[in-house]
Design a protein around this motif. Structure first.
Motif, PDB file in Angstrom:
ATOM      1  N   ALA A  89     107.500  25.703  27.311  1.00  0.00           N
ATOM      2  CA  ALA A  89     106.498  26.372  26.523  1.00  0.00           C
ATOM      3  C   ALA A  89     106.724  27.784  26.245  1.00  0.00           C
ATOM      4  CB  ALA A  89     105.027  26.311  27.400  1.00  0.00           C
ATOM      5  N   PHE A  90     107.586  28.386  27.322  1.00  0.00           N
ATOM      6  CA  PHE A  90     107.911  29.718  26.709  1.00  0.00           C
ATOM      7  C   PHE A  90     109.208  30.347  26.351  1.00  0.00           C
ATOM      8  CE2 PHE A  90     104.794  29.105  30.446  1.00  0.00           C
ATOM      9  CZ  PHE A  90     103.782  29.575  29.799  1.00  0.00           C
ATOM     10  N   PRO A  91     109.309  30.869  25.350  1.00  0.00           N
ATOM     11  CA  PRO A  91     110.673  31.335  24.809  1.00  0.00           C
ATOM     12  C   PRO A  91     111.187  32.320  25.505  1.00  0.00           C
ATOM     13  CG  PRO A  91     108.837  32.371  23.638  1.00  0.00           C
ATOM     14  CD  PRO A  91     108.100  31.365  24.441  1.00  0.00           C
ATOM     15  N   ASP A  92     112.659  32.187  25.966  1.00  0.00           N
ATOM     16  CA  ASP A  92     113.311  33.176  26.680  1.00  0.00           C
ATOM     17  C   ASP A  92     114.895  33.219  26.203  1.00  0.00           C
ATOM     18  OD1 ASP A  92     114.606  34.416  28.714  1.00  0.00           O
ATOM     19  OD2 ASP A  92     113.961  33.127  30.292  1.00  0.00           O
ATOM     20  N   PRO A  93     115.048  34.447  25.845  1.00  0.00           N
ATOM     21  CA  PRO A  93     116.613  34.692  25.202  1.00  0.00           C
ATOM     22  C   PRO A  93     117.646  34.181  26.277  1.00  0.00           C
ATOM     23  CG  PRO A  93     115.316  36.719  25.113  1.00  0.00           C
ATOM     24  CD  PRO A  93     114.250  35.742  25.710  1.00  0.00           C
ATOM     25  N   TRP A  94     117.344  34.127  27.570  1.00  0.00           N
ATOM     26  CA  TRP A  94     118.328  33.776  28.422  1.00  0.00           C
ATOM     27  C   TRP A  94     118.593  32.194  28.200  1.00  0.00           C
ATOM     28  CZ3 TRP A  94     121.681  36.960  30.603  1.00  0.00           C
ATOM     29  CH2 TRP A  94     121.071  38.401  30.876  1.00  0.00           C
ATOM     30  N   ASP A  95     117.728  31.534  27.869  1.00  0.00           N
ATOM     31  CA  ASP A  95     117.663  30.238  27.784  1.00  0.00           C
ATOM     32  C   ASP A  95     118.912  29.800  26.704  1.00  0.00           C
ATOM     33  OD1 ASP A  95     115.661  29.458  29.230  1.00  0.00           O
ATOM     34  OD2 ASP A  95     114.118  28.953  27.719  1.00  0.00           O
ATOM     35  N   LEU A  96     119.136  30.628  25.946  1.00  0.00           N
ATOM     36  CA  LEU A  96     120.099  30.553  24.614  1.00  0.00           C
ATOM     37  C   LEU A  96     121.602  30.713  25.424  1.00  0.00           C
ATOM     38  CD1 LEU A  96     118.654  32.607  21.623  1.00  0.00           C
ATOM     39  CD2 LEU A  96     118.747  30.079  22.017  1.00  0.00           C
TER      40      LEU A  96
END
Length: 131
Positions: A89-96
């Protein structure tokens, strides 16, 4: 190739289970990012089982699916219920970065098998004929 992707899927599921049940130090990191690495590896393995194409196309498709997940989070289109749990549910640039690590790990898995000439992941796809 099929067995290699099945083994990769098993490794990815093991990574996901580890992230889900881990209760030690760094749990938020493990749960948040190591699980993303495993999820991306699992997507790559599924694509490898379902889509006979080049590793480059499979890599690009996996990266596109991972980017789409992050895009859905950014625009707030996360599905309700279990879909929201799977997609997040939460965008996070570290996910990329975690997704990229997962894609690179899956590609390395496949490349290692191709380079060694072992297309089956070390296991025969069928039993040899009896003599």
């Amino acid at each position: 190739m099929r067995r290699a992707m099945l083994l990769l899927g098993g490794v990815a599921l093991a990574v996901g289970a580890f992230a889900l049940f881990y209760r030690g130090p760094g749990q938020p990191f493990i749960r948040g990012y190591v699980s993303d690495v495993g999820a991306t590896m699992l997507v790559y393995a599924f694509l490898g089982l379902l889509w006979r194409t080049t590793a480059a196309r499979r890599t690009l498709a996996t990266a596109a699916i991972a980017a789409a997940v992050e895009f859905y989070q950014i625009v707030g289109m996360t599905p309700p219920g279990i879909g929201g749990v799977l997609v997040g549910a939460f965008p996070d640039p570290w996910d990329l970065i975690a997704y990229a690590i997962g894609v690179v790990a899956a590609l390395a898995w496949e490349r290692r098998l191709v380079r060694s000439g072992d297309q089956t992941g070390g296991l025969a796809d069928s039993t040899p004929p009896a003599r």
